[in-house]
Design a protein around this motif. Structure first.
Motif, short mmCIF file in Angstrom:
data_model
loop_
_atom_site.label_atom_id
_atom_site.label_comp_id
_atom_site.label_asym_id
_atom_site.label_seq_id
_atom_site.Cartn_x
_atom_site.Cartn_y
_atom_site.Cartn_z
N ASP A 296 -96.87 70.21 36.46
CA ASP A 296 -96.55 68.79 36.59
C ASP A 296 -97.33 67.97 35.57
OD1 ASP A 296 -94.75 69.13 38.69
OD2 ASP A 296 -96.35 69.12 40.19
N ASP A 297 -98.28 68.61 34.86
CA ASP A 297 -99.03 67.92 33.82
C ASP A 297 -98.13 67.62 32.63
OD1 ASP A 297 -101.18 68.16 35.45
OD2 ASP A 297 -102.31 69.54 34.18
N LEU A 298 -98.28 66.47 32.03
CA LEU A 298 -97.46 66.09 30.89
C LEU A 298 -97.79 66.94 29.67
CD1 LEU A 298 -95.34 64.17 29.73
CD2 LEU A 298 -97.21 62.58 29.15
N LEU A 299 -99.07 67.23 29.48
CA LEU A 299 -99.52 68.01 28.34
C LEU A 299 -100.42 69.15 28.81
CD1 LEU A 299 -100.42 65.08 25.91
CD2 LEU A 299 -98.37 66.52 25.82
N VAL A 300 -100.29 70.31 28.17
CA VAL A 300 -101.10 71.47 28.50
C VAL A 300 -101.60 72.10 27.19
CG1 VAL A 300 -99.95 71.96 30.68
CG2 VAL A 300 -99.06 72.96 28.56
N PRO A 301 -102.65 72.92 27.23
CA PRO A 301 -103.15 73.55 26.00
C PRO A 301 -102.07 74.36 25.28
CG PRO A 301 -104.73 73.81 27.79
CD PRO A 301 -103.48 73.22 28.40
N LEU A 302 -102.21 74.46 23.95
CA LEU A 302 -101.20 75.09 23.12
C LEU A 302 -100.96 76.55 23.48
CD1 LEU A 302 -102.26 73.64 19.64
CD2 LEU A 302 -100.25 73.00 20.98
N THR A 303 -102.01 77.27 23.90
CA THR A 303 -101.87 78.70 24.15
C THR A 303 -101.67 79.03 25.63
OG1 THR A 303 -104.30 78.91 24.26
CG2 THR A 303 -103.25 79.33 22.13
N SER A 304 -101.42 78.03 26.46
CA SER A 304 -101.28 78.30 27.88
C SER A 304 -99.91 78.87 28.25
CB SER A 304 -101.54 77.03 28.70
OG SER A 304 -100.60 76.03 28.36
N LYS A 305 -98.89 78.55 27.47
CA LYS A 305 -97.55 79.01 27.80
C LYS A 305 -97.38 80.49 27.42
CE LYS A 305 -94.98 74.67 27.64
NZ LYS A 305 -93.77 73.99 27.12
N PRO A 306 -96.57 81.23 28.18
CA PRO A 306 -96.34 82.65 27.87
C PRO A 306 -95.55 82.82 26.59
CG PRO A 306 -94.91 81.94 29.65
CD PRO A 306 -95.86 80.80 29.40
N TYR A 307 -95.53 84.06 26.07
CA TYR A 307 -94.88 84.33 24.80
C TYR A 307 -94.17 85.68 24.82
CZ TYR A 307 -99.08 87.15 24.05
OH TYR A 307 -100.10 88.07 24.19
N VAL A 308 -93.24 85.86 23.88
CA VAL A 308 -92.52 87.13 23.73
C VAL A 308 -93.48 88.18 23.19
CG1 VAL A 308 -90.69 88.33 22.47
CG2 VAL A 308 -90.29 86.02 23.37
N ASP A 309 -93.58 89.31 23.91
CA ASP A 309 -94.51 90.39 23.54
C ASP A 309 -93.70 91.66 23.30
OD1 ASP A 309 -96.60 92.09 23.14
OD2 ASP A 309 -97.33 92.08 25.20
N MET A 310 -93.43 91.95 22.03
CA MET A 310 -92.70 93.16 21.65
C MET A 310 -93.24 93.68 20.32
SD MET A 310 -88.66 92.42 22.50
CE MET A 310 -88.47 91.37 21.05
N ARG A 311 -93.06 94.97 20.09
CA ARG A 311 -93.41 95.53 18.79
C ARG A 311 -92.64 94.82 17.69
NH1 ARG A 311 -92.37 101.77 20.37
NH2 ARG A 311 -91.00 100.66 21.83
N GLY A 312 -93.35 94.43 16.65
CA GLY A 312 -92.74 93.74 15.52
C GLY A 312 -92.81 92.23 15.59
N VAL A 313 -93.15 91.67 16.75
CA VAL A 313 -93.18 90.22 16.94
C VAL A 313 -94.64 89.77 17.13
CG1 VAL A 313 -92.38 88.28 18.31
CG2 VAL A 313 -90.91 90.28 18.01
N PRO A 314 -95.18 88.91 16.28
CA PRO A 314 -96.56 88.45 16.44
C PRO A 314 -96.77 87.73 17.77
CG PRO A 314 -95.71 87.87 14.26
CD PRO A 314 -94.55 88.35 15.07
N SER A 315 -97.91 87.94 18.37
CA SER A 315 -98.25 87.26 19.62
C SER A 315 -98.24 85.75 19.41
CB SER A 315 -99.63 87.71 20.11
OG SER A 315 -99.64 89.08 20.42
N PHE A 316 -97.74 85.02 20.40
CA PHE A 316 -97.67 83.56 20.41
C PHE A 316 -96.69 82.98 19.39
CE2 PHE A 316 -101.75 84.34 22.45
CZ PHE A 316 -101.70 83.47 23.52
N ARG A 317 -95.92 83.87 18.72
CA ARG A 317 -94.92 83.34 17.77
C ARG A 317 -93.78 82.64 18.51
NH1 ARG A 317 -91.92 80.88 15.60
NH2 ARG A 317 -90.90 81.12 13.58
N TYR A 318 -93.35 83.21 19.65
CA TYR A 318 -92.27 82.62 20.43
C TYR A 318 -92.78 82.32 21.84
CZ TYR A 318 -89.40 84.25 16.57
OH TYR A 318 -88.88 84.46 15.32
N GLN A 319 -93.13 81.07 22.08
CA GLN A 319 -93.62 80.63 23.38
C GLN A 319 -92.54 79.84 24.09
OE1 GLN A 319 -97.53 78.93 21.66
NE2 GLN A 319 -98.04 79.39 23.79
#
Length: 399
Positions: A296-319
């Protein structure tokens, strides 16, 4: 990518520094091939140095070292040794009920971390406790994409972040009767100091001033504290390299100001893996992940949201507010030691207030069974995503 089973396998690699006179210990009497299982079983030490190999594109290549301390009596040590020597193909236990790890590692882009942890189980793994703490610095690029921005149109930009901090985790699990189901409770606490790096000193100073006003969430010193519930159901025939069975696991974590944090949000995470023998030499595997972020917070830290985790895809590239991934892999056994595999993955990052994103990744790899008694396999995967090729040194299936 740092595979979750990697420390257990890489512990065996340190045996390669043994004196040359022990070379016969690395030959499997069953097939005459190179194998470290016999040496591990014969030398059931209470301490193992464990190399760390990092091949995560988000932070670059790197490595480090972990000290693995096995807490067991002489009687328990001998029993573990005999069980390993009698094991035909997998099934032997590499570690006892209690162990402690202490280690550190660094990567190409200046990221580093140091940590200590302990794992203990009681009553034949009916109760399991895992706890640990660490500190370090992780330099990550995070990405934001917006569509139909007034006077601009579609907007995409990359933000460099420098994350310094300390973190602690506790996880207590209880087995339900004598079933594969374990239920638990998990606690996470983190204190971080986040700065942004645009590549321009003047811009960095401006962002730092804005961050001091609180207009950019998560900058400066912040605390996150969470409590949650977990569940795990595991029927795999081998935890290192399964060929049949499945594992389902999920957790729901509540990050809350009442727990001592600076933000309120919840993250649900569900993982699944399944392994199906198709023929004598063929095996099919599937994996899936679903994550949901709510606040319910309007703003949250940049790295708090989950991301796509697969071989070949950098972590936090797709949140995103919701993450959905599916992966498949087919494996062919060339012989009892070598196999080759091909894999494909598709992931989506769905957002409530910005553009949805999707990504595909595919590739091929190989594995060598370096410890038959323990079912340990090690190899290399080449993954391709959006025209970029990434190399992974992997343990297990690669999921």
């Amino acid at each position: 990518m740092f595979n979750k089973n990697q420390p257990l396998l890489l512990a065996t690699l340190t045996s390669l520094i043994a004196p040359f006179s022990l070379a016969s210990s690395f030959v499997d009497p069953e097939d005459g091939k190179f194998d470290m299982g016999h040496y591990i079983a014969e030398n059931a030490h209470g301490f193992l140095p464990v190399p760390i190999i990092i091949t995560e594109p988000a932070v670059g290549y790197g490595g480090g070292l972990v000290g693995l301390f096995l807490h067991e009596s002489e009687e328990e040590k001998q029993a573990r040794k005999q069980a390993a020597l009698m094991s035909v193909d997998g099934g032997a236990r590499l570690v006892p009920a209690a162990m402690t790890v202490v280690g550190a590692a660094g990567t190409q882009n200046g990221s580093w971390f140091a940590f200590a942890g302990h794992r203990h189980s009681w009553f034949k793994d009916a109760i399991r406790y895992t706890g640990g703490a660490g500190l370090g610095q992780v330099n990550l690029d995070v990405y934001r994409e917006f569509s139909d921005v007034p006077l601009v149109g579609d907007l995409s930009f990359e933000i460099g972040t420098e994350n310094k901090g300390i973190a602690a985790l506790q996880h207590l699990q209880f087995r339900v009767a004598r079933t594969p189901l374990m239920l638990g409770i998990k606690q996470i606490w983190m204190k971080t100091d986040v700065t942004l790096d645009t590549g321009n000193d003047t811009a960095n100073k401006v962002l730092e001033k804005i961050g001091d006003t609180g207009l950019i969430p998560g900058l400066g010193e912040t605390t996150n504290s969470a409590l949650g519930l977990t569940a795990e159901y595991d029927t795999r025939d081998n935890i290192f390299y399964p060929t049949t069975g499945y594992i389902l696991s999920g957790d729901y974590m509540f990050y809350d100001r009442q727990l001592g944090g600076d933000y309120d949000y919840q993250v649900f995470n569900f993982d699944g893996e399944g392994y199906i023998p198709l023929a004598q030499k063929w095996n099919l595997a599937f994996a899936g992940n679903y994550q949901q972020f709510e606040t319910d917070d309007l703003l949250v830290p940049l790295t708090s949201k989950p991301y796509v985790d697969m071989r070949g895809v950098p972590s936090f590239r797709y949140q995103g507010d919701k993450i959905q991934t599916v992966q498949s892999q087919v494996t062919y056994d060339i012989d009892n030691r070598w196999n080759v595999s091909a894999f494909y993955g598709y992931g989506e990052a769905l957002n409530d207030s910005s553009e949805d994103q999707s990504v595909q990744a595919y590739g091929a790899g190989f594995r060598y069974k370096i410890a038959r008694r323990y079912g340990l396999r090690m190899g290399v995967d080449l993954a391709i995503s959006e025209g970029e090729v990434t190399t992974y040194i992997n343990v297990g299936t690669g999921f």
